[in-house]
Design a protein around this motif. Structure first.
Motif, PDB file in Angstrom:
ATOM      1  N   PRO A 159       0.791  -1.229   0.000  1.00 23.98           N
ATOM      2  CA  PRO A 159       0.000   0.000   0.000  1.00 23.98           C
ATOM      3  C   PRO A 159       0.820   1.274   0.000  1.00 23.98           C
ATOM      4  O   PRO A 159       0.263   2.361   0.088  1.00 23.98           O
ATOM      5  N   MET A 160       2.181   1.160  -0.091  1.00 27.71           N
ATOM      6  CA  MET A 160       3.014   2.338   0.125  1.00 27.71           C
ATOM      7  C   MET A 160       2.739   3.443  -0.889  1.00 27.71           C
ATOM      8  O   MET A 160       2.978   4.617  -0.605  1.00 27.71           O
ATOM      9  N   TYR A 212       0.071   4.624  -1.739  1.00 23.95           N
ATOM     10  CA  TYR A 212      -1.152   5.387  -1.476  1.00 23.95           C
ATOM     11  C   TYR A 212      -1.204   6.030  -0.102  1.00 23.95           C
ATOM     12  O   TYR A 212      -2.113   6.785   0.202  1.00 23.95           O
ATOM     13  N   ILE A 213      -0.263   5.682   0.761  1.00 25.23           N
ATOM     14  CA  ILE A 213      -0.310   6.196   2.122  1.00 25.23           C
ATOM     15  C   ILE A 213       0.205   7.638   2.160  1.00 25.23           C
ATOM     16  O   ILE A 213       1.369   7.910   1.905  1.00 25.23           O
ATOM     17  N   HIS A 231      -0.355  11.188   4.650  1.00 19.38           N
ATOM     18  CA  HIS A 231      -0.947  11.711   5.868  1.00 19.38           C
ATOM     19  C   HIS A 231      -1.573  13.081   5.598  1.00 19.38           C
ATOM     20  O   HIS A 231      -0.943  13.957   5.008  1.00 19.38           O
ATOM     21  N   ASP A 235      -3.392  -5.064   3.174  1.00 17.18           N
ATOM     22  CA  ASP A 235      -2.807  -4.009   2.340  1.00 17.18           C
ATOM     23  C   ASP A 235      -3.883  -3.336   1.489  1.00 17.18           C
ATOM     24  O   ASP A 235      -3.856  -2.120   1.267  1.00 17.18           O
ATOM     25  N   ILE A 281      -5.803  -0.960   3.827  1.00 16.80           N
ATOM     26  CA  ILE A 281      -4.985   0.195   4.226  1.00 16.80           C
ATOM     27  C   ILE A 281      -4.837   1.175   3.059  1.00 16.80           C
ATOM     28  O   ILE A 281      -4.976   2.389   3.231  1.00 16.80           O
ATOM     29  N   SER A 282      -4.582   0.644   1.862  1.00 16.14           N
ATOM     30  CA  SER A 282      -4.470   1.519   0.680  1.00 16.14           C
ATOM     31  C   SER A 282      -5.782   2.227   0.411  1.00 16.14           C
ATOM     32  O   SER A 282      -5.810   3.438   0.138  1.00 16.14           O
ATOM     33  N   SER A 315      -6.433   5.008   2.924  1.00 17.98           N
ATOM     34  CA  SER A 315      -5.630   6.198   2.693  1.00 17.98           C
ATOM     35  C   SER A 315      -6.218   7.040   1.560  1.00 17.98           C
ATOM     36  O   SER A 315      -6.304   8.266   1.652  1.00 17.98           O
ATOM     37  N   GLN A 319      -7.837  10.885   1.978  1.00 15.05           N
ATOM     38  CA  GLN A 319      -7.336  12.009   1.177  1.00 15.05           C
ATOM     39  C   GLN A 319      -8.484  12.762   0.522  1.00 15.05           C
ATOM     40  O   GLN A 319      -8.452  13.984   0.400  1.00 15.05           O
TER      41      GLN A 319
END
Length: 503
Positions: free
Chosen positions: A239-240, A242-243, A245, A385, A388-389, A392, A396
């Motif tokens: 999922p990296m 799309y993460i 903050h 994953d 979590i994706s 995120s 957003q």
């Protein structure tokens, strides 16, 4: 300052990879990318150069041993990389060793690496290249029977790249997914950085993962990461990718479409909340999803409804039974419905389709009914994953999401159900259950387990369903001991917050 922090990094630009590599590949060093057939090695090497030009204005040299330059140009064009244009601008140069290799095929054990290094050096200096991709040395190394020769020749190449001052990617092949790093078992000892791409068969489905085995002297995230190859974005690490903050959380609230449920949750859901409803079949999860979506349409919001266990015809029939016309909502342009069985695609493909709809349609509400169906096609880690994706992306866009799940996992599955895996990730957790009354009747009940950042009603209340939909009733009466049965569930209750009272 630590040694790892002192190393300069070269971002690859590959979606999600630089987050796993904590900033990118160490600048000026060589990285070995190893994988089996079809794992994405060539795509990795092409993207490393293409995104270096497109995103960082760093020219690159591509050395190809197997695919012809024309084939690489055509394949890259499908991802929007104009290699021919970059060649004309002096940003991309091919060193095409594929034809030369064919000519020399009858010769065993001989290859002029000195000549090759001279050609790479000349191309690098001509365009002031910062990056070099070599794809794939396996085509040459397969001609050397001895590992010692492979080790020596690879050392020459790595040393040559470092003398040029470029950051380089060298691809090579491996025989199996989980037995050694490279074909000759020596390549990984020569280079400072090693990345493995896997494309393995799991439960009759192909899965792609990427793992950074080492970045010598540099920090990186360990373990395997799911990735997919998207027709538009290329290689995407989930999922990296799309993460992100957000600086602020939403304070506005929206209605669930069920008045009593809004009251139990302290006045509705926060606009960017991810709500998880867990309950057995028939307790009202789908109905809650429909009322949640219908409330959004009434408020003039774009809504998206994903179902994985019912056909569109079944969904229409069930909705009409509660006075909801999905076709009419869609005709208004405020609703999109997607009904398909999980088995029609891989889990990562479902995610990429959903991501595309979220990007293009930009819904304010999303309902997914039910996540548990996706357990049939993905591992516990892959599904986590996925969620979590998705979470995120939704946060957003300040999209309110309602996800449903079953309290127990898919039959035969040894890992915990997805409802347990993501309980700490969601903002609101609601449980639906059957209750056996003293009159030996089965009734439905609801409990709000948590509403992050808000007070909520801690009581267990009755659920009534009629032709008008779902209604929340009174608090459950204090049945005599032993006459009320609630199925065991370790999540009930968890993390209690301040109560708001109730009758």
């Amino acid at each position: 300052m630590t040694h790892a922090a002192a190393l300069d990094r070269t971002p690859t630009g590959i979606s999600g990879f630089d987050a796993v590599a904590v900033g990118g590949l160490p600048t000026g060093r060589c990285c070995l990318v190893s994988g089996t057939t079809g794992s994405g090695k060539t795509l990795f090497s092409v993207e490393f150069l293409a995104r270096g030009i497109a995103d960082f204005d760093e020219p690159g040299v591509f050395v190809t041993f197997e695919e012809a330059a024309d084939d690489i140009r055509r394949n890259a064009a499908s991802l929007g990389f104009p290699i021919e244009e970059w060649e004309a601008q002096g940003k991309w140069v091919f060193v095409d060793a594929s034809a030369k290799l064919t000519d020399e095929a009858p010769t065993i054990g001989e290859y002029d690496f000195g000549g090759l290094l001279a050609r790479i050096a000349a191309a690098t200096r001509r365009i002031n290249a910062k990056r070099v991709s070599i794809d794939s040395l396996g085509a040459i190394f397969s001609r050397f029977p001895l590992g010692g020769v492979v080790r020596y020749e690879l050392f020459r190449i790595v040393a040559g790249m470092e003398q040029l001052g470029v950051t380089s990617v060298v691809t090579t092949e491996r025989v199996s997914e989980y037995d050694g790093v490279s074909r000759h078992n020596v390549e990984e000892f020569v280079v400072d950085n090693v990345v493995i791409l896997r494309n393995y068969l799991s439960e009759q489905r192909r899965r792609r993962t990427i793992e950074i085995v080492k970045l010598r002297g540099a920090q990186h995230r360990s373990g395997e990461w799911l990735f997919t190859i998207d027709p538009e974005r290329g290689l995407v690490v989930i999922p990296m990718a799309y993460i992100v903050h957000r600086p602020e959380a939403a304070s506005a609230r929206v209605s669930s479409g069920i008045h009593g449920l809004d009251e139990m949750c302290g006045g509705g859901f926060f606009r960017d909340a991810i709500v998880l409803i867990t309950g057995p079949t028939g307790t009202g999860k789908t109905l809650t999803s429909l009322q949640f979506i219908a409330e959004g349409v009434r408020a003039g919001e774009r809504c998206l409804l994903y179902t994985f266990d019912e056909t569109r015809e079944q969904l229409n029939r069930n909705a009409s039974g509660w006075g909801l016309d999905l076709n009419e909502m869609e005709a208004s342009g405020l609703l999109r419905v997607n009904s398909e069985y999980p088995e029609t695609a891989a889990l990562e493909d479902h995610f990429m389709r959903l991501w595309a709809v979220l990007r293009d349609y930009r819904p304010r509400r999303l309902a997914v009914d039910t996540l548990s169906a996706l357990e049939r096609i993905g591992s516990s880690r892959a599904l986590l994953d996925f969620v979590i994706s998705l979470g995120s992306l939704l946060r957003q866009g300040e999209t309110t999401a309602l996800l449903t799940s079953a309290p127990s996992g898919t039959a035969g599955r040894t890992s915990p159900p997805i409802s347990a895996e993501i309980a700490s990730f969601t903002d609101v957790t609601i449980l639906y259950r059957y209750v056996e009354t003293p009159e030996r009747e089965i009734q439905r009940a609801v409990a709000v387990v948590q509403t992050r950042g808000s007070t909520h009603d801690h009581s267990i209340r009755m659920i009534h369903i009629d032709e008008g939909g779902m209604h929340i009733g009174d608090r459950l009466p204090p049945f005599p001991s032993g006459t009320m049965s609630l199925p065991d569930n370790p999540q009930w209750p968890i993390s209690p917050g301040p109560p708001t009272g109730g009758p």
